[in-house]
Structures are given as structure tokens and as C-alpha cells.
Write a protein that holds these residues in place. Structure first.
Motif, PDB file in Angstrom:
ATOM      1  N   GLU A   1       0.746  -1.202   0.066  1.00 51.34           N
ATOM      2  CA  GLU A   1       0.007   0.024  -0.081  1.00 51.34           C
ATOM      3  C   GLU A   1       0.753   1.180   0.026  1.00 51.34           C
TER       4      GLU A   1
ATOM      5  N   SER B   1       2.407   1.568  -3.630  1.00 52.50           N
ATOM      6  CA  SER B   1       1.397   2.050  -4.488  1.00 52.50           C
ATOM      7  C   SER B   1       1.104   3.378  -4.277  1.00 52.50           C
TER       8      SER B   1
ATOM      9  N   GLN C   1      -1.548   1.237  -8.644  1.00 53.35           N
ATOM     10  CA  GLN C   1      -1.515  -0.203  -8.056  1.00 53.35           C
ATOM     11  C   GLN C   1      -0.345  -0.909  -8.888  1.00 53.35           C
TER      12      GLN C   1
END
Length: 152
Positions: free
Chosen positions: A100, A103, A109
Motif C-alpha cells: 500500500e 502504491s 497499483q
């Protein structure tokens, strides 16, 4: 797990331009500051590096360890003792990047994210909580970034 083993799959895109980031977790140890501050520095510097050096639609491949999601503090402490006894050092969770966080840094992503147990002491793979990760990100071109920002 080696980079070659982790990418024992087809690249999701042709690799005309490839940037590989290895051992990103070591960044959190630099500068005699907190892990969170060093992650901020890394984020800023990698973003600037990518803007300057990676062509539009370039590919970024990041290798990084972290602990299995949902691992308890006791499990992490036990894994760290094992890792320290074998490798001589280990990292607390706050020093390790999550998918996360990466990203967010790269603004997209991953196109591929491979996780495998990092089995350093002969444990059964299902028992280890230290995971080796490789993630492949495709750099968005500037118009994609602008469109993404407009939607936010």
C-alpha cells in the motif's frame, strides 16, 4: 527468494525501460532519523528520480520484505529473534514497506505483486511470517496522472 525466482512469470509489459529498486527497507535505517521520516525522504527522492530518469510508460520493479498481514506482535518478535540469530540483524515492521505504501509512492497499483515466504531457517513455508515481495509498477504518463488527480 531471488529476483529471478520472484519473476518466474512473464513481465506484464514489454520492458523497454526498467527501474529496479532492491532492499528499499534499508532506506528506513538511514539518516539517523525515524523510520517514518526516512520513508518520507525515500518517497520524495524516488519520485524525483522517476520523474527525471524513467521514461513515460517505464516499468518499476521493487523487491522488498515485510511481515505477513495479520501477524501478531509475538509472532513478529519470534521471527525477528530467528532472523537475528541467522543473519545477524532484523527489521521491525515500521521499517518495512507495505504494498500500500509503495502504491501510494508510485501513484498506481502494481501490475503484478508476488509474495512468497522467506524461509531462512528451514521452517515450513506456511509457518514463516517474513515474506519476500516483488511488485511491478508501470509508470503512468503525465496525462494519466493529471486525469487521476482530477478525479480525486
Amino acid at each position: 527468494m531471488s529476483f529471478k525466482d520472484a519473476l518466474d512469470v512473464r513481465m506484464p509489459f514489454p520492458a523497454d525501460c526498467l527501474l529496479i529498486v532492491s532492499a528499499a527497507h534499508e532506506i528506513a535505517l538511514c539518516n539517523n532519523s525515524s523510520a517514518s521520516k526516512n520513508k518520507e525522504i525515500f518517497s520524495s527522492e524516488i519520485d524525483q528520480f522517476i520523474r527525471t530518469n524513467l521514461i513515460p510508460e517505464g516499468i518499476i520493479v521493487v523487491g522488498f520484505p515485510n511481515y505477513r498481514k495479520g501477524a501478531s506482535s509475538a509472532e513478529i518478535a519470534q521471527q525477528r529473534r530467528i532472523t537475528e540469530s541467522i543473519l545477524g540483524h532484523s527489521h521491525p515492521p515500521e521499517e518495512l514497506f507495505t504494498i500500500e505504501e509503495l502504491s501510494k509512492i508510485f501513484g498506481t497499483q502494481p501490475s503484478a505483486h508476488i509474495k512468497r515466504p522467506l524461509n531462512i531457517d528451514g521452517e515450513k513455508p506456511d509457518d514463516t511470517i517474513l515474506m519476500a515481495n516483488v511488485a511491478v509498477f508501470k509508470k503512468m504518463n503525465i496525462s494519466d496522472r493529471i486525469n487521476r488527480i482530477d478525479r480525486i
